[in-house]
Design an enzyme around this catalytic site. Sequence first.
Site, PDB file in Angstrom:
ATOM      1  N   GLY A 143       0.799  -1.215   0.000  1.00  0.00           N
ATOM      2  CA  GLY A 143       0.000   0.000   0.000  1.00  0.00           C
ATOM      3  C   GLY A 143       0.831   1.263   0.000  1.00  0.00           C
ATOM      4  O   GLY A 143       2.050   1.256   0.199  1.00  0.00           O
ATOM      5  N   HIS A 161      16.966   5.309 -57.511  1.00  0.00           N
ATOM      6  CA  HIS A 161      15.917   4.320 -57.317  1.00  0.00           C
ATOM      7  C   HIS A 161      16.447   2.889 -57.342  1.00  0.00           C
ATOM      8  O   HIS A 161      17.460   2.577 -57.955  1.00  0.00           O
ATOM      9  CB  HIS A 161      14.795   4.438 -58.365  1.00  0.00           C
ATOM     10  CG  HIS A 161      15.240   4.942 -59.698  1.00  0.00           C
ATOM     11  ND1 HIS A 161      14.580   5.926 -60.365  1.00  0.00           N
ATOM     12  CD2 HIS A 161      16.300   4.625 -60.481  1.00  0.00           C
ATOM     13  CE1 HIS A 161      15.199   6.188 -61.509  1.00  0.00           C
ATOM     14  NE2 HIS A 161      16.242   5.414 -61.594  1.00  0.00           N
ATOM     15  N   ASN A 172      27.882  -6.384 -49.736  1.00  0.00           N
ATOM     16  CA  ASN A 172      28.772  -6.112 -48.603  1.00  0.00           C
ATOM     17  C   ASN A 172      28.944  -7.282 -47.647  1.00  0.00           C
ATOM     18  O   ASN A 172      29.782  -7.214 -46.747  1.00  0.00           O
ATOM     19  CB  ASN A 172      28.271  -4.894 -47.824  1.00  0.00           C
ATOM     20  CG  ASN A 172      26.859  -5.081 -47.288  1.00  0.00           C
ATOM     21  OD1 ASN A 172      26.052  -5.797 -47.879  1.00  0.00           O
ATOM     22  ND2 ASN A 172      26.554  -4.424 -46.180  1.00  0.00           N
ATOM     23  N   SER A 177      23.577   1.350 -64.335  1.00  0.00           N
ATOM     24  CA  SER A 177      22.432   0.610 -63.802  1.00  0.00           C
ATOM     25  C   SER A 177      22.736  -0.878 -63.670  1.00  0.00           C
ATOM     26  O   SER A 177      23.483  -1.452 -64.474  1.00  0.00           O
ATOM     27  CB  SER A 177      21.220   0.795 -64.715  1.00  0.00           C
ATOM     28  OG  SER A 177      20.807   2.139 -64.725  1.00  0.00           O
TER      29      SER A 177
END
Length: 457
Positions: A77, A362, A385, A404
């Site tokens: 309490g 992108h 990586n 690309s």
Amino acid sequence: MDLAAVILAAGRGTRMKSKLPKVLHRVCGRPMLSYIVNAVAAAGIKKIVVVAGYGAEQVAREVEGLAQVALQAEQLGTAHALLQAGPFLSGFAGKVLVLCGDTPLIEAGTLAKLAGFHRTAGAAATLLTAEPDDPAGYGRVIRDGRGNVIKIVEEKDASPAEKLIREINTGIYCFEAAGLFDALKGIRPANAQGEYYLTDIVEIYVRAGLAVAAFKLENPVEVTGINDRRQLAEVEKYLRRRVLEDLMQSGVTVLDPASTFVDGTVRVGRDTVIYPFTFLEGSTIIGEDCVIGPGSRLVNAVVGNGVSVQNSVVIESQIGDCCSIGPFAYLRPETRLGRNVKVGDFVEIKKSVIGDGSKVPHLSYVGDATVGAGVNIGCGTITCNYDGRNKWPTRIGDGAFIGSNTNLVAPVEIGAGAVTGAGSTITKNVPDGALAVERARQVLVPDWAAKKRDKKV
């Protein structure tokens, strides 16, 4: 100062149905306990004791350097909890503010007013009370015919007539330290819960002829307690609205506050526009003249001036001035972008540095890379990586042009001004200004398609 504060934060909060201590649940980006500690400190109180029980080690870590921690090993309490703070206030002869750890909306000004009222009243104890529209769930303040406070009755122990009383006990008090802990020892668990209620101290003081005063709070919202997830969401909504109002007052445009979520620890510069369904979290800092969103999430990010972040996620990254991010980009931790960098749609960058004026327009992945200034990384480029055990670096010099669908198999270096042919898999270093092409030679077979169709017939 003659003020100390004790924050009761020992309860488990069973209605939260969580392994985490209730007071450590986050509200608007911070543990609710931190709001109370900060409010107490802002009121000029330097001696702060937090009473912890369930998850005490976690609570102690949260308030380290800000408060002392008393342990309530068994939750018996609120009176028993306050008693555990006694050794930390030994010899203290001033006034003791007692607060609950689950009321994050309490303001420093209110605590200062309560302490000032207590001094003026010359009382042994002063309660902070309120009259909310719905007093359900709170203990009721019982007064005699002359308006004097004579006791507090918890709702579970209240009679039907007492439940009709609207004035509630907020659980925040100001006591004279002298005699407080002796009085606490006189409390007995004579209630439905078998706990030692701090509220029973009012009757002890009244019987002893000590004055008990009450200071009524003007805005009951400040003492809104959090006991379950629904109340957590309500307080979160209130605090977020307050954060957004502060931002708008400081010159930030929030197009739809109802669908914008900004932590209280976030800073945003003026003339920045925040679109709907944007989440700004943690220690994020946004500069001036930015456009953030819609549908973006930034966590512990640092963003310069004039930046656009559209439908993207930015985690623990730094973005320089005048960059364009997205739509649908993902900046992972330890990414740093220079000025005027473009990171376009469906690009993921992780733990990399991108130099001024470079572009990753992108459909690319850049990880563990150092990219110089003025570099163009063509669509579909991948930095390979990871070899299954280790992460390896890629270095790309200033002004390089990556064709690309290039695979850069790390560790590898592309020199300044170098070019890689589209579709190449680069496994060896490329010198400055060189062209690297690695792909199978095209084979042309005249009339092959027609012959193939004829065979099927």
